[in-house]
Scaffold this active site. Structure first.
Site, PDB file in Angstrom:
ATOM      1  N   GLU A  16      29.420  39.904  66.054  1.00 36.58           N
ATOM      2  CA  GLU A  16      29.786  38.485  65.902  1.00 36.58           C
ATOM      3  C   GLU A  16      31.284  38.297  66.148  1.00 36.58           C
ATOM      4  O   GLU A  16      32.101  39.063  65.637  1.00 36.58           O
ATOM      5  CB  GLU A  16      29.464  37.987  64.495  1.00 36.58           C
ATOM      6  CG  GLU A  16      27.995  37.716  64.265  1.00 36.58           C
ATOM      7  CD  GLU A  16      27.284  38.889  63.642  1.00 36.58           C
ATOM      8  OE1 GLU A  16      27.734  40.032  63.853  1.00 36.58           O
ATOM      9  OE2 GLU A  16      26.280  38.655  62.941  1.00 36.58           O
ATOM     10  N   THR A  37      22.051  30.353  83.894  1.00 39.62           N
ATOM     11  CA  THR A  37      21.343  31.549  83.443  1.00 39.62           C
ATOM     12  C   THR A  37      21.749  32.677  84.385  1.00 39.62           C
ATOM     13  O   THR A  37      22.331  32.437  85.454  1.00 39.62           O
ATOM     14  CB  THR A  37      19.816  31.350  83.491  1.00 39.62           C
ATOM     15  OG1 THR A  37      19.463  30.821  84.761  1.00 39.62           O
ATOM     16  CG2 THR A  37      19.340  30.422  82.392  1.00 39.62           C
TER      17      THR A  37
END
Ligand code: DSN
Length: 450
Positions: free
Chosen positions: A57, A226
């Site tokens: 994270e 994407t």
């Protein structure tokens, strides 16, 4: 802990069997869904690596957990390659896929109830560009532009809607649009109403890097894509900010970073980040430029032969990697019959709405097909002409079927249709031709790629 030699083939034979079946399906059918591709061994090596074990994270140099010194290098590599290849100021490579990436753009720029504008789903836009079926159409006040009767984006309608509704964010980008995207015209519209302009180039990012579709970068503030379509990488996504974006709002990079994490996501998928890095390296090669150019040549060859066989195409052709066949002249609602019959013949594509759709999104009248995956296999114009003939033959075989007007009757009718085509000798003959063609263009030797 199992030792390094343990193998899914022995430890989970049921799952292994299904995986082998999927490999065989990919090897022995013609994959024409325009958003799919066959990625490289290197990408699969990264995906199947120990990088899947780590939590990271945060961002390089700013992580919440320890042990990220090498993940930092990997993510920085992916970011730097994206920035350099797309010529942008900032890139975030953490979005899990395209829909989260687009949601993260909204979260960075808009509050609930704000007005946004995008191309409608039925005219080739994406769900996340404000469709009522998506959260983006519920959380925001969505204004949708479409295409004209000729199938091209209706720029004047978009301009009028923008002036009337003053959207905060405008999307340009499509999933079923066979023509070049009008970035410059949309930049003028966004400028006139002082909106942020985001280009979603998920379908065409490989074509942009290959130099066969204009880049949106000089015209828009934000680019999303994407990484698994024409770019031929892993399933993932990126959000980028252009120089123009920074000039409009210096805070855009930090707004987007915060929106991705902790706004929408938790830990990034580090194995995917590594796979994006290596896919970007591959996309920087002359071979990739050749690939992208061949994708477009193949789509043109496919379109020309389909049209010469009497099949109507939206916009009468294509500029990119996809073709949208309009089967309304056979009958409205033929898309589902065609998709199912083509599947039996070993040709995979999807039913789609067409401009001026006379049926419904559930039973649309079109077929969307593309060339990225076939081109990765090495197929060229000659094969596209043969495939066009096979598709045309399938359409002839099913031309007597009609979608019943009565909605209750449709389910029974389609069930009977599927039983009948399963045993069709004519479709089996086409499947044999498909198989012969596939054998000439071998794909992957096994499931194992490390
Ligand atoms: N599912 C993708 C496509 O097929 O275009 C869009 O999300």
């Amino acid at each position: 802990m199992e030792n390094d030699k343990s193998n899914i083939q022995d430890t989970d034979p049921e799952l292994y069997g299904y995986m082998q079946e999927e490999l065989l399906r990919q090897q022995t059918s013609l994959e024409m869904i325009p958003s799919e591709n066959f990625t490289s061994h290197e990408v699969m090596q990264a995906l199947g690596s120990v990088l899947t074990n780590k939590y990271s994270e945060g961002y390089p140099g700013k992580r919440y957990y320890g042990g990220n010194q090498f993940i930092d290098k990997i993510e920085s590599l992916a970011i730097n390659r994206a920035k350099s290849l797309f010529n942008v100021e900032y890139a975030n490579v953490q979005p899990y896929s395209g829909s989260p990436a687009n949601m993260e753009v909204y979260l960075a720029l808009c509050n609930s109830g704000d007005t946004i504008m995008g191309q409608s789903l039925t005219s080739g836009g994406h769900l996340t560009h404000g469709s009522q079926a998506s959260a983006t159409g519920k959380i925001f006040k969505s204004v949708q532009y479409g295409v004209s009767a000729d199938g091209y984006i209706d720029i004047e309608e978009a301009r009028r809607l923008a002036k009337e509704n003053k959207p905060k964010l405008i999307w340009i980008g499509s999933t079923a649009y066979p023509r070049k995207l009008p970035f410059k015209e949309f930049a003028e519209i966004a400028n006139e109403v002082d909106a942020y302009l985001a280009a979603d180039i998920s379908h065409i990012s490989g074509l942009v890097l290959g130099g066969v579709h204009e880049s949106p970068v000089p015209y828009v503030h934000i680019v999303t894509t994407t990484t698994h379509k024409t770019l031929r990488g892993p399933r993932g996504a990126m959000i980028m900010v252009t120089k123009k974006g920074i000039e409009k709002d210096q805070e855009l990079p930090s707004k987007i970073d915060k929106s991705v994490f902790p706004g929408m996501q938790g830990g990034p998928h580090d194995h995917v980040t590594a796979a994006i890095a290596t896919a970007l390296l591959q996309a920087s090669t002359p071979q990739f430029k050749e690939y992208a150019s061949q994708v477009v040549k193949n789509a043109r060859a496919l379109a020309e032969k389909l049209m010469s066989n009497g099949i109507k195409l939206a916009t009468n052709g294509t500029d990119n990697h996809l073709v949208l066949a309009d089967l309304t002249p056979i009958a409205p609602g033929m898309g589902i019959f065609a998709q199912d019959a083509l599947d039996i013949a070993g040709i995979t594509m999807n039913k789609n709405t067409v401009p001026g759709e006379r049926s419904s999104p559930f039973y649309p009248s079109g077929l969307r097909m593309g060339t990225p995956a076939l081109t990765t296999r090495g197929m060229k114009e000659q094969e596209m002409a043969q495939i066009s003939d096979m598709i045309s033959d399938v359409l002839r075989i099913i031309s007597r079927y009609r979608l019943p007007d009565d909605k209750a009757e449709r389910i029974e009718y389609l069930r009977n249709f599927r039983i009948e085509i399963k045993d069709s000798e004519a479709l089996k003959e086409i499947k044999k031709k498909v198989l012969q063609m596939c054998l000439k263009f071998p794909l992957y030797s096994s499931l194992q790629h490390s």
